[in-house]
Design a protein around this motif. Structure first.
Motif, PDB file in Angstrom:
ATOM      1  N   GLY A  78      18.923  -3.286 -12.916  1.00 44.37           N
ATOM      2  CA  GLY A  78      17.754  -3.618 -12.102  1.00 44.37           C
ATOM      3  C   GLY A  78      17.395  -2.480 -11.159  1.00 44.37           C
ATOM      4  N   GLN A  79      16.430  -2.749 -10.292  1.00 42.82           N
ATOM      5  CA  GLN A  79      15.947  -1.735  -9.356  1.00 42.82           C
ATOM      6  C   GLN A  79      15.527  -2.396  -8.061  1.00 42.82           C
ATOM      7  N   ALA A  80      15.557  -1.640  -6.974  1.00 43.82           N
ATOM      8  CA  ALA A  80      15.094  -2.123  -5.672  1.00 43.82           C
ATOM      9  C   ALA A  80      14.216  -1.058  -5.036  1.00 43.82           C
ATOM     10  N   THR A  81      13.343  -1.492  -4.129  1.00 40.97           N
ATOM     11  CA  THR A  81      12.468  -0.552  -3.433  1.00 40.97           C
ATOM     12  C   THR A  81      12.587  -0.747  -1.922  1.00 40.97           C
ATOM     13  N   TRP A  82      12.421   0.352  -1.215  1.00 44.87           N
ATOM     14  CA  TRP A  82      12.471   0.359   0.254  1.00 44.87           C
ATOM     15  C   TRP A  82      11.253   1.143   0.718  1.00 44.87           C
ATOM     16  N   LEU A  83      10.262   0.451   1.283  1.00 43.83           N
ATOM     17  CA  LEU A  83       8.994   1.058   1.648  1.00 43.83           C
ATOM     18  C   LEU A  83       8.818   1.034   3.165  1.00 43.83           C
ATOM     19  N   VAL A  84       8.431   2.173   3.727  1.00 45.19           N
ATOM     20  CA  VAL A  84       8.194   2.279   5.164  1.00 45.19           C
ATOM     21  C   VAL A  84       6.793   2.837   5.375  1.00 45.19           C
ATOM     22  N   ASP A  85       6.000   2.147   6.185  1.00 47.72           N
ATOM     23  CA  ASP A  85       4.625   2.563   6.477  1.00 47.72           C
ATOM     24  C   ASP A  85       4.476   2.661   7.995  1.00 47.72           C
ATOM     25  N   VAL A  86       4.281   3.883   8.492  1.00 46.26           N
ATOM     26  CA  VAL A  86       4.202   4.138   9.932  1.00 46.26           C
ATOM     27  C   VAL A  86       2.807   4.629  10.279  1.00 46.26           C
ATOM     28  N   ARG A  87       2.225   4.053  11.330  1.00 48.47           N
ATOM     29  CA  ARG A  87       0.904   4.479  11.797  1.00 48.47           C
ATOM     30  C   ARG A  87       0.949   4.650  13.320  1.00 48.47           C
ATOM     31  N   LEU A  88       0.683   5.893  13.743  1.00 49.34           N
ATOM     32  CA  LEU A  88       0.747   6.233  15.158  1.00 49.34           C
ATOM     33  C   LEU A  88      -0.640   6.642  15.640  1.00 49.34           C
ATOM     34  N   ALA A  89      -1.124   5.974  16.674  1.00 47.68           N
ATOM     35  CA  ALA A  89      -2.427   6.306  17.245  1.00 47.68           C
ATOM     36  C   ALA A  89      -2.314   7.563  18.106  1.00 47.68           C
ATOM     37  N   ALA A  90      -3.442   8.002  18.642  1.00 53.58           N
ATOM     38  CA  ALA A  90      -3.490   9.252  19.400  1.00 53.58           C
ATOM     39  C   ALA A  90      -2.477   9.247  20.546  1.00 53.58           C
ATOM     40  N   GLY A  91      -1.636  10.293  20.591  1.00 53.59           N
ATOM     41  CA  GLY A  91      -0.675  10.436  21.676  1.00 53.59           C
ATOM     42  C   GLY A  91       0.521   9.511  21.604  1.00 53.59           C
TER      43      GLY A  91
END
Length: 263
Positions: A78-91
């Motif tokens: 089998g397989q597994a996934t590890w997803l990270v989504d980062v969003r940083l506003a100004a400053g």
């Protein structure tokens, strides 16, 4: 897919949501809001799809704390996934010194990390990949990091480790641990650093054991660059010459006492 969301809002509130990987608020330190990530069950197993979303509002500073490392277990095809989504506003600032990610024999893991930084945003990310537990050579891992700063590409990198290649001197020099400190939105001056074309720095260490690839000093320096500890507000000029306030001042004289006091 399991989803964990950590959002630090413009007014300083922290919005937390998650099930398998739970987020918990910690006491603030050094002017940064701190949130811990805690796994509520064994991770990672075949079929697991973990998604972690982090959002930081303009001018805010967040630190993600991992309580324990992560082990990707034998997935038996089998397989597994590890997803990270980062969003940083100004400053905005993010500090995320993740703990070791161990890829056990038989594991097959896809890791994707996407970081979107607005103008003036800064981040320090640490990723420590360990190929196999004690006595193992490790499974398969593919990890991709994509970062954009002010709508422009900053970094795109993919690293792949196959079980049969772990003992190949061409891969990690025979090492089992790859430790990476990534600075985005700023530069860290270091003799061994890889400076990105844009505002960013990457430093790596390789070793046979995870505890040998110690980039602790580098990490501390990186955090100092992107999220310096705020100094106490300066005291107004002349304060040092004033006596400390008496915590138990005498009661104020009444109007009559003042009026009849001898001159």
């Amino acid at each position: 897919m399991t989803r964990t969301r950590v959002a630090l809002t413009a007014d300083g509130r922290v919005e937390l949501d998650g099930d398998v990987v739970r987020a918990r608020r910690l006491p603030d330190e050094h002017g940064r809001t701190r949130v811990a990530l805690v796994a509520s069950q064994a991770l990672l197993l075949a079929g697991d799809r973990v998604r972690i979303e982090v959002e930081v509002a303009a001018g805010r500073s967040l630190e993600i704390v991992e309580v324990t490392g992560t082990v990707a277990y034998d997935m038996r095809g089998g397989q597994a996934t590890w997803l990270v989504d980062v969003r940083l506003a100004a400053g905005a600032v993010l500090v995320w010194p993740s703990l070791p990610f161990v890829v056990a024999d038989g594991a097959d893991v896809l890791r994707l990390t996407h970081v979107e930084l607005a103008a003036g945003a800064r981040a320090v990310l640490r990723e420590t990949l360990v190929l196999g537990r004690t006595g193992e050579t490790g499974g398969r891992v593919r990890t991709t990091v994509r970062a954009r700063l002010d709508d422009r590409p900053l970094l795109v990198e993919t690293f792949v480790a196959e079980p049969a290649a772990v003992v190949d001197p061409a891969l990690l020099g025979g090492s089992r641990c790859l430790d990476t400190v990534l600075v985005l939105g700023a530069r860290l001056e270091h003799p061994c650093a890889l400076q990105l074309d844009g505002e960013g720095t990457m430093l790596r260490g390789m070793s046979v054991h995870a505890h040998d690839a110690d980039l602790g000093d580098v990490l501390a320096a990186a955090v100092g660059v992107v999220a310096p500890v705020p100094l106490p507000a300066p005291r107004p000029a002349g304060d040092a010459l004033l006596p400390a306030a008496d915590p138990f001042p005498p009661p104020a004289a009444s109007w009559d006492e003042t009026a009849t006091r001898p001159g």
